[in-house]
Scaffold this motif. Sequence first.
Motif: not given
Length: 467
Positions: A71-79, A122-133
């Motif tokens: 299933g879908v684990a979580f959601y990340l920004f594309t850029e 290294f295989e690449g970037v899967i997305g972009h995430a926040f480091v602060d909640q």
Amino acid sequence: MTDDGVGYGPSGARYTPSLQYCFDHDDCWDVNSIYRYWSPITSDHFYTQYEQELGVGEVGDQFAGTFTYEGVAFYLFTEQPPNTVPVYRYWSESAQDHFYTTNNQEIGTTTPGQTGNHGYTFEGVIGHAFVDQFESDVAVYRYWKASVGDHFYTTDASEVGVTISGQVGNYDYKSEGIAFYALNPDYLDDGSEGYTGYEEEEDLRPLGPTGYEDIEEEEDLFVEEDHSIEEDLFIEEEEDLDVSDEDVVHPEPTVDISPEQQEEYQQEADSTSTMAGFYQKVLAHTELGEMSDHERSVEFDVEYPHAFDKTPICSVTLGGFLVLPGAKVGVFVEFVSTTKSSFRYRISVPPGAAVQVVKINYLATERSTMSFGSVELGGADAGELNSQQGSERSVTKDVSLPIQLNNPRAFAGISGFYCSGNTDSLTIGATLDHANTDGASVRFSAGDDTKVFKMAAIVVAFEETGL
């Protein structure tokens, strides 16, 4: 991403972002679903934003022969919007493990195809995430299971049951804290009219027994990877041996060691290298992975994390295995040779058995005050073990060591077995009975429903410095 809004990943895998996260009406960013998979063959959790890299279907569907879609684990920004960081993806061929982090210093490279620390590429970037909640963000928890070399990431802390770094939870996964913060699906816009938020995701398959025989010290009496590095992120190398007291036999001193000798021992320990780690090999599509009436063996080479200054001595033990159920089960691992930069080992499978995955533990050292010995139980000794009644069946065998140690500390690990019985209840072990200047002895044991044809063990002994 191309001008038509289509992105391409490894091997031409396509993705078309259909979700957005809007900071305000004029500030919206594309969002990727991150898909989760599990392979019981390689004991690897895999996460990707590319639907076609493995395939997406119903939860539980099989892809690429070994991976189950979860299933879908979580959601990340594309850029990368402001105040976000890339989530880097790495792969270790030796550990058969995918690793994800926002801290590129852990591996030390972000060059595609380049291998960095601990053998991860290294295989690449899967997305972009926040480091602060922020209020809307979802914590992604990171876990590590050393016995199978698997990193696991989830937004559902109840899957493992712990979130404090260092705590061990369900299925022996140890928490490594929060990896990053993903997007809350309730705040994502799929472009539909009257959109009010996403429904709850389908429940992901709980982690659980996968058929991979983890090694439990007290029940199966295998010795796992070097305990001196069990707190490290990667079980890869260690410059000094410091094994947990519960695994080591401490003999009464038999020889008085002078302060000068103690200092010599310590100087040697400080000036020489000792490396310990594990290596996992998938054998499902080799001759070892198929049933046969004949014994089969294959040799493999493994590079050390870095070269020794002089040629070390080396030993290998069995760290884990996945076998095909049958009338007989078994696998043996054996050290063959070593150079300063690599070692060779052999995997052997006895008649009537087949093995899908093998993990070896290795220990290599330049020390002259460390010694390895091997011992086998078979023939009449195996017959004696099998003839005993009850659950406490055991036979003790003596082990000779290549060098004489004055006051050795020692421990033992299984290097192979050949048995009949149900793999679900297979119970065998090899523990050190004693160690002294003349050598050591190992106690082989088996459960009352396991018939043993042959077992093998390695003893590691090293000089007690008294410091």
